[in-house]
Design a protein around this motif. Structure first.
Motif, mmCIF file in Angstrom:
data_model
loop_
_atom_site.group_PDB
_atom_site.id
_atom_site.type_symbol
_atom_site.label_atom_id
_atom_site.label_comp_id
_atom_site.label_asym_id
_atom_site.label_seq_id
_atom_site.Cartn_x
_atom_site.Cartn_y
_atom_site.Cartn_z
ATOM 1 N N ARG A 1 -9.216 2.623 -4.647
ATOM 2 C CA ARG A 1 -10.602 2.646 -4.082
ATOM 3 C C ARG A 1 -10.524 2.267 -2.373
ATOM 4 N N ILE A 2 -9.955 1.123 -2.296
ATOM 5 C CA ILE A 2 -9.778 0.731 -0.846
ATOM 6 C C ILE A 2 -8.979 1.818 0.016
ATOM 7 N N ALA A 3 -7.874 2.443 -0.676
ATOM 8 C CA ALA A 3 -7.048 3.099 0.129
ATOM 9 C C ALA A 3 -7.944 4.501 0.459
ATOM 10 N N ALA A 4 -8.520 4.864 -0.771
ATOM 11 C CA ALA A 4 -9.306 6.114 -0.426
ATOM 12 C C ALA A 4 -10.474 5.917 0.434
ATOM 13 N N THR A 5 -11.124 4.917 0.327
ATOM 14 C CA THR A 5 -12.453 4.563 1.551
ATOM 15 C C THR A 5 -11.824 4.775 2.985
ATOM 16 N N LEU A 6 -10.620 3.854 3.098
ATOM 17 C CA LEU A 6 -9.983 4.094 4.529
ATOM 18 C C LEU A 6 -9.647 5.424 4.772
ATOM 19 N N ALA A 7 -9.059 6.182 3.872
ATOM 20 C CA ALA A 7 -8.632 7.632 4.331
ATOM 21 C C ALA A 7 -9.803 8.198 4.554
ATOM 22 N N ASP A 8 -10.881 8.253 3.830
ATOM 23 C CA ASP A 8 -12.210 8.897 3.836
ATOM 24 C C ASP A 8 -12.643 8.659 5.160
ATOM 25 N N LEU A 9 -12.685 7.508 5.498
ATOM 26 C CA LEU A 9 -13.353 7.220 6.762
ATOM 27 C C LEU A 9 -12.408 7.527 8.104
ATOM 28 N N ARG A 10 -11.234 7.752 7.832
ATOM 29 C CA ARG A 10 -10.160 8.442 8.822
ATOM 30 C C ARG A 10 -10.772 9.681 9.102
ATOM 31 N N GLU A 11 -10.892 10.410 7.829
ATOM 32 C CA GLU A 11 -11.208 11.932 8.104
ATOM 33 C C GLU A 11 -12.545 12.010 8.748
ATOM 34 N N ALA B 1 -0.487 -2.383 -4.295
ATOM 35 C CA ALA B 1 -0.752 -2.573 -3.126
ATOM 36 C C ALA B 1 -0.160 -1.958 -1.898
ATOM 37 N N VAL B 2 1.239 -1.773 -1.956
ATOM 38 C CA VAL B 2 1.996 -1.278 -1.063
ATOM 39 C C VAL B 2 1.658 0.140 -1.011
ATOM 40 N N ARG B 3 1.430 0.912 -2.181
ATOM 41 C CA ARG B 3 1.154 2.242 -2.096
ATOM 42 C C ARG B 3 -0.045 2.368 -1.566
ATOM 43 N N ALA B 4 -1.173 1.589 -1.783
ATOM 44 C CA ALA B 4 -2.354 1.820 -1.207
ATOM 45 C C ALA B 4 -2.451 1.713 0.132
ATOM 46 N N VAL B 5 -1.690 1.026 0.714
ATOM 47 C CA VAL B 5 -1.601 0.725 2.262
ATOM 48 C C VAL B 5 -0.892 2.086 2.685
ATOM 49 N N THR B 6 0.050 2.603 1.930
ATOM 50 C CA THR B 6 0.564 3.884 2.769
ATOM 51 C C THR B 6 -0.336 5.136 2.223
ATOM 52 N N ASP B 7 -0.950 5.127 1.331
ATOM 53 C CA ASP B 7 -2.162 6.081 0.876
ATOM 54 C C ASP B 7 -3.409 6.252 1.902
ATOM 55 N N ALA B 8 -3.516 5.102 2.453
ATOM 56 C CA ALA B 8 -4.694 4.769 3.728
ATOM 57 C C ALA B 8 -4.318 5.817 4.602
ATOM 58 N N GLY B 9 -3.306 6.366 4.934
ATOM 59 C CA GLY B 9 -3.094 7.396 5.903
ATOM 60 C C GLY B 9 -3.016 7.083 7.233
ATOM 61 N N TYR B 10 -2.679 5.828 7.487
ATOM 62 C CA TYR B 10 -2.688 5.485 9.074
ATOM 63 C C TYR B 10 -1.191 6.167 9.523
#
Length: 342
Positions: A51-61, A79-88
């Protein structure tokens, strides 16, 4: 000590504003301990990390994400996958599990080691540090504290300090970003005097590292989990060593008209009520000023609590004189020695 660029293009550059011969833009920085520990230290963290990753990715969009994210406790594979999935598009990682320190070793924590409390000289995980950026990362460095400058269960992680240099379109100097996670207090499992001594050694490492990899003329931001909440001795030692940086919370308390505080602060010293801090330093050409502070992932309706820490988000205004020439791109200074015994 590495960084990566994803295939996702960077977001549009921040807008530049001009007034009275000055040019300015903003840089939005989030510091967040994501509680990314694996089993048996933590259970059932996968959903929150996603959810952290999805939130950051959504804010980026939507174009409203922080420009930079300083992360701590990125330990587990989830956690590493979440960091990657945030999409930065740009990511940098702190010390790995096996990385050895290069700063010369002077003082060490008291002997003998507390083997049953994690001080066996072996790291189970890396530093858990990561920096995400929508702006290009052009240089990186990192330094672990080592097995003799930690205390208790904290020694199971190869904690340290991390540097990434970013360039912002139109800004005449690169910005130095520092990220760290210092020795905990009670959760270290050892007496306060022992964990405090290790904390002081690590603060010294942070001070030396910031001086070595970014000279005094470089504008810089330092953030992370400093583990100083309600500890006057730790804060006093920190203030003695970290002298070139100004703490954001202190600046906002003493300059209330300049800093829009959109989070709840209790008392006259809000920097004593948290582990999560950001500090800043002006450069030779670029002035850095905090203009807004707010919480993320704090349990509010719009930002559910997904970690045992809240995220601390600061918007900085970067200002420089119009017509200032942009210097040649500079990388991290290569003044660190070869690896030494930790």
């Amino acid at each position: 000590m590495s960084y990566a660029q994803s295939a996702i293009p960077s977001a549009s550059p921040a807008r530049l504003a001009e007034s009275d011969g000055e040019v300015s833009t903003t840089l939005d920085v989030l510091s967040f301990n994501i509680e990314g520990l694996g089993w048996p230290a933590r259970r059932n963290r996968a959903a929150s990390l996603r959810r952290i990753a999805a939130t950051l990715a959504d804010l980026r969009e939507r174009g409203s994400a922080p420009d930079v994210v300083l992360l701590q406790e990125v330990f587990s594979s989830t956690a590493v996958r979440a960091v990657t999935d945030a999409g930065y598009p740009y990511r940098a990682w702190g010390p790995s599990r096996t990385q050895r320190r290069r700063l010369p070793v002077s003082d060490r924590r008291p002997e003998p080691a507390r083997w049953l409390k994690g001080e066996a000289g072996l790291h189970v995980v890396g530093s858990g540090l990561a920096i995400l950026s929508r702006h290009p990362i052009v240089a990186v460095e990192s330094e672990p504290f080592g097995t003799k400058r930690c205390a208790g269960y904290d020694c199971l992680s190869n904690k340290g300090v991390q540097f990434a240099q970013v360039i912002l379109p139109g800004v005449p100097q690169p910005i130095a970003l520092f990220n760290t996670h210092l020795n905990s207090q009670g959760s270290s499992g050892v007496p306060a005097a022992r964990s405090g001594a290790a904390h002081a050694l690590q603060v010294d490492d942070v001070a030396r590292f910031t001086r070595i990899v970014a000279d005094a003329g470089t504008p810089a931001i330092l953030g992370g989990d400093f583990n100083m909440r309600n500890s006057r001795p730790r804060m006093e030692r920190f203030d003695e060593d970290i002298t070139s940086f100004t703490m954001v919370r202190r600046f906002c308390v003493t300059n209330p008209s300049a800093c829009d505080v959109k989070m709840s602060w209790d008392g006259d010293e809000p920097w004593m009520d948290t582990q999560d801090l950001q500090l800043f330093r002006n450069g030779a050409l670029v002035t850095i000023t905090p203009i807004k502070v707010e919480a993320m992932f704090d349990g509010s309706v719009a930002s559910p609590k997904l970690s045992d820490h809240d995220g601390f988000r600061v918007t900085y205004r970067l200002t420089w004189r119009r017509g200032v020439p942009r210097p040649a791109r500079s990388g991290a200074a290569s003044h660190l020695s070869p690896p030494v015994s930790p």
